[in-house]
Design an enzyme around this catalytic site. Structure first.
Site, PDB file in Angstrom:
ATOM      1  N   LEU A 146       0.844  -1.194   0.000  1.00  0.00           N
ATOM      2  CA  LEU A 146       0.000   0.000   0.000  1.00  0.00           C
ATOM      3  C   LEU A 146       0.883   1.249   0.000  1.00  0.00           C
ATOM      4  O   LEU A 146       0.537   2.273  -0.592  1.00  0.00           O
ATOM      5  CB  LEU A 146      -0.938  -0.012   1.208  1.00  0.00           C
ATOM      6  CG  LEU A 146      -1.980   1.108   1.259  1.00  0.00           C
ATOM      7  CD1 LEU A 146      -3.334   0.551   1.675  1.00  0.00           C
ATOM      8  CD2 LEU A 146      -1.570   2.206   2.221  1.00  0.00           C
ATOM      9  N   ILE A 149       1.763   2.145  -3.668  1.00  0.00           N
ATOM     10  CA  ILE A 149       0.823   2.913  -4.478  1.00  0.00           C
ATOM     11  C   ILE A 149       0.508   4.274  -3.872  1.00  0.00           C
ATOM     12  O   ILE A 149      -0.076   5.137  -4.530  1.00  0.00           O
ATOM     13  CB  ILE A 149      -0.481   2.120  -4.739  1.00  0.00           C
ATOM     14  CG1 ILE A 149      -1.274   1.918  -3.447  1.00  0.00           C
ATOM     15  CG2 ILE A 149      -0.182   0.794  -5.404  1.00  0.00           C
ATOM     16  CD1 ILE A 149      -2.685   1.409  -3.689  1.00  0.00           C
ATOM     17  N   GLU A 150       0.898   4.490  -2.615  1.00  0.00           N
ATOM     18  CA  GLU A 150       0.724   5.807  -1.999  1.00  0.00           C
ATOM     19  C   GLU A 150       1.875   6.747  -2.380  1.00  0.00           C
ATOM     20  O   GLU A 150       1.655   7.884  -2.767  1.00  0.00           O
ATOM     21  CB  GLU A 150       0.655   5.681  -0.474  1.00  0.00           C
ATOM     22  CG  GLU A 150      -0.689   5.236   0.060  1.00  0.00           C
ATOM     23  CD  GLU A 150      -1.739   6.338   0.001  1.00  0.00           C
ATOM     24  OE1 GLU A 150      -1.391   7.492  -0.302  1.00  0.00           O
ATOM     25  OE2 GLU A 150      -2.910   6.036   0.265  1.00  0.00           O
ATOM     26  N   SER A 151       3.113   6.271  -2.240  1.00  0.00           N
ATOM     27  CA  SER A 151       4.259   7.178  -2.393  1.00  0.00           C
ATOM     28  C   SER A 151       5.373   6.639  -3.268  1.00  0.00           C
ATOM     29  O   SER A 151       6.339   7.350  -3.528  1.00  0.00           O
ATOM     30  CB  SER A 151       4.850   7.486  -1.016  1.00  0.00           C
ATOM     31  OG  SER A 151       5.423   6.310  -0.454  1.00  0.00           O
ATOM     32  N   TYR A 254      -8.221   2.754  -6.501  1.00  0.00           N
ATOM     33  CA  TYR A 254      -7.278   2.490  -5.424  1.00  0.00           C
ATOM     34  C   TYR A 254      -7.155   1.000  -5.125  1.00  0.00           C
ATOM     35  O   TYR A 254      -6.047   0.464  -5.002  1.00  0.00           O
ATOM     36  CB  TYR A 254      -7.740   3.252  -4.176  1.00  0.00           C
ATOM     37  CG  TYR A 254      -6.716   3.400  -3.086  1.00  0.00           C
ATOM     38  CD1 TYR A 254      -5.694   4.333  -3.182  1.00  0.00           C
ATOM     39  CD2 TYR A 254      -6.777   2.612  -1.939  1.00  0.00           C
ATOM     40  CE1 TYR A 254      -4.762   4.483  -2.171  1.00  0.00           C
ATOM     41  CE2 TYR A 254      -5.847   2.755  -0.920  1.00  0.00           C
ATOM     42  CZ  TYR A 254      -4.847   3.693  -1.040  1.00  0.00           C
ATOM     43  OH  TYR A 254      -3.929   3.834  -0.033  1.00  0.00           O
TER      44      TYR A 254
END
Length: 613
Positions: A146, A149-151, A254
């Protein structure tokens, strides 16, 4: 095995680009990011920031995923994992593949291949710690992706909405989960602490929704948004609300994006990601350093680089640690003893710097002095002004002090040692003091009271950190304290023997003092102890002395003061050459000459030779 593009042709069509807004668990407003070198979210020029790479192609992704029918929900919308060669037993996060997941599987292997390669390379720096925290909390370890895909595993990443760090917290959510965020420190950028916060947040979301797709969707959109969408559409799972207008497109993408990232990242070679140059995790140890110390100085004490210290302490927003209290700094492995041995060499250097202030309408001398916390006399002198009337538009030079730490040279420390050994010349003696720390006191305040450094107190008491000192604890201090005089004794509590000895010594010194040219004269008569006491009482009550011997004393003392020998002065915080010269009725040039100074710059803790004018 590479998923063939023709499996997507039935669901991807060209569309006109559209503008969009989306919310997240952090209430992020997501738009396409500018290039990393154009992101400017802070006035602090020391801070290193960059864009969140996964958001840089957001508009392109949403355009494709918004194709007609792309979000239809129902039976027959998923593909067989077996036919795709995916073993769901290898994952602890629920895995399924539909049109949207298939889109991201193709995207990561195609147009975003370079991005995904970089993310995989960085992942090795953080995955061991993140997976350990997830496992400890009983959460799926696949949630480690996760952060991908966030940063893109970039702890310095910022979004346009100021979401920050590996886990892209905004300030409100980060603070809610215990992260410190101020002008000095931003713990959203600290991988270990932000991971603990993210794990706690994900755990709470799963407890609320009981479904991992809904939990991670809520991480992006916020709990209230997902809960409202479920109730409004009488839905039970994520794919149902994804087929409605109840959530934003950003949140719809997402979940499938996370699933695709997990599938590939758990078996990268199968999808063509070979020869990845995986980066190694940071290894470090910690040490407590004085508040306000710069990373440049700490680097100098350990023969390391400021860049390496910044990488280990990414949460620091400036090139120094926060002021006022000790800070636990991460340092390269093997440098702790070196830094600990050199930390006592750090000295605060205080210099005078000038800021420019342009007088505005209705501003007065008082208001400007209050603004900068300086006296009117200082401001007037700094600008060669004789009048308090300040015309509008006048540019004033505002003197302020700037303090930074530097490593003291060996000769400076040797001078300090010589001064400590030479205490007898200014009537001081080295002695052991056993001090019990009172409530509200700190090691630093006690050290200042006894004119020693906190590092010395730590060393004397074999303590590693000042924070470990608690009220009631006894400290051993070796310090130079003034010999007490009668005037310093409490009334009615004077020690007669010690007082008599002090007065006798003083009287003897007065008796043997001689005026210039008096080598052939007889020494003055030694006053008795009783007469010395009478003189003290007479002076205190402003009564005239009762004998010629007593009246002669001031003349002798004054003559002695006039020929007072040089002494040492320890430079205090805020001192300047001018203020010290004024204190000793000397000129700045004289002090420079006596101490062979090449400039007016002074360092707090310096020892200066001074003479009273």
């Amino acid at each position: 095995m590479k998923i063939l593009p023709n499996l997507l042709t039935h669901c991807l069509v060209a569309l006109i680009c559209l503008s969009f807004t989306a919310c997240s668990s952090h209430n992020k407003k997501t738009t396409q990011l500018p290039p990393a070198n154009e992101v400017a979210l802070t006035d602090n020029q020391d801070e290193e920031i960059s864009s969140a790479e996964p958001e840089e192609t957001a508009a392109e992704e949403l355009e494709a995923l918004n194709a007609p029918g792309a979000w239809e929900y129902g039976i027959g919308q998923t593909y067989s994992l077996e036919k795709l060669g995916i073993d769901s037993n290898k994952y602890d996060f629920p895995i399924m593949v539909n049109k949207q997941v298939l889109y991201y599987l193709e995207l990561f292997q195609g147009r975003q291949r370079n991005y995904f390669t970089q993310w995989l390379a960085r992942s090795a720096m953080y995955r061991p710690h993140i997976e350990a925290e997830l496992k400890k909390a009983g959460l799926p370890t696949d949630l480690v992706f996760l952060a991908m895909i966030e940063s893109g595993y970039n702890p310095s990443a910022y979004s346009p909405a100021k979401a920050c760090g590996l886990w892209q917290f905004i300030e409100g959510t980060g603070s809610r989960y215990g992260l410190r965020i101020d002008s000095w420190v931003d713990e959203r950028r600290q991988p270990e602490k932000s991971t603990k916060a993210a794990v706690q947040y994900l755990s709470n979301l799963y407890s609320q929704f009981g479904d991992w797709y809904l939990a991670v969707a809520a991480y992006n959109a916020g709990e209230k948004k997902i809960d409202t969408a479920l109730k409004r559409n009488n839905a039970k799972d994520f794919w149902e609300i994804a087929a409605t207008e109840g959530i934003f497109m950003e949140t719809k993408r997402y979940v499938p994006k996370l699933i695709a990232a997990i599938i590939i990242a758990r078996n990268p070679e199968k999808y063509g990601f070979t020869d990845i140059a995986y980066k190694k995790p940071h290894e470090y140890e910690t040490i407590a350093v004085p508040g306000g110390v710069s990373l440049e100085v700490v680097a100098a004490t350990a023969n390391t680089s400021t860049k390496e210290l910044r990488a280990l302490n990414n949460e620091l927003r400036k090139g120094q640690v926060p002021p006022r209290s000790e800070y636990t700094l991460r340092i390269p492995v093997g440098t702790r003893e070196l830094i600990a041995g050199n930390i006592d060499k750090l000295r605060p250097v205080t210099t005078t710097v000038y800021a420019t202030h342009t007088v505005k309408k209705d501003e007065t001398l008082d208001s400007i002095c209050s603004l900068y916390n300086i006296s009117k006399t200082t401001l007037l002198k700094a600008n060669n002004l004789r009048s308090a009337q300040l015309p509008r538009g006048l540019r004033l030079q505002i003197p302020t002090t700037s303090t930074k730490y530097v490593v003291a040279k060996d000769r400076d420390r040797q001078a300090e040692d010589r001064l400590a050994k030479n205490n007898g010349k200014d009537k001081r003696q080295q002695q052991l003091v056993k001090y019990t720390l009172k409530s509200g006191e700190t090691l630093a305040s006690v050290a200042k009271q006894y004119r020693v450094s906190p590092q010395q107190v730590l060393r004397w008491n074999k303590l590693s950190q000042a924070s470990k000192v608690k009220p009631g604890q006894q400290l051993a201090l070796y310090t130079s304290m003034p010999v007490p005089s009668l005037a310093e004794k409490p009334e009615g509590k004077a020690d007669t023997n010690k007082s008599d000895a002090t007065l006798t010594a003083a009287a003897t010194k007065i008796a043997v003092a001689k005026t210039p040219g008096s080598a052939n004269k007889k020494p003055a008569v030694v006053p008795t102890l009783e007469s010395t006491r009478k003189q003290s009482v007479a002076k205190a009550t402003q009564q005239p002395a009762s004998s010629q011997k007593a009246s002669a004393q001031p003349t002798v003392v004054a003559q002695t003061a006039k020929n007072q020998p040089p002494t040492w002065y320890v430079v205090k915080n805020g001192d300047t050459l001018a203020t010290i010269a004024k204190k000793f009725q000397a000129s700045p040039q004289n002090i420079r000459t006596w101490n062979k100074l090449s400039s007016n710059a002074l360092q707090t803790g310096d020892k200066l030779i001074v003479k009273k004018g």
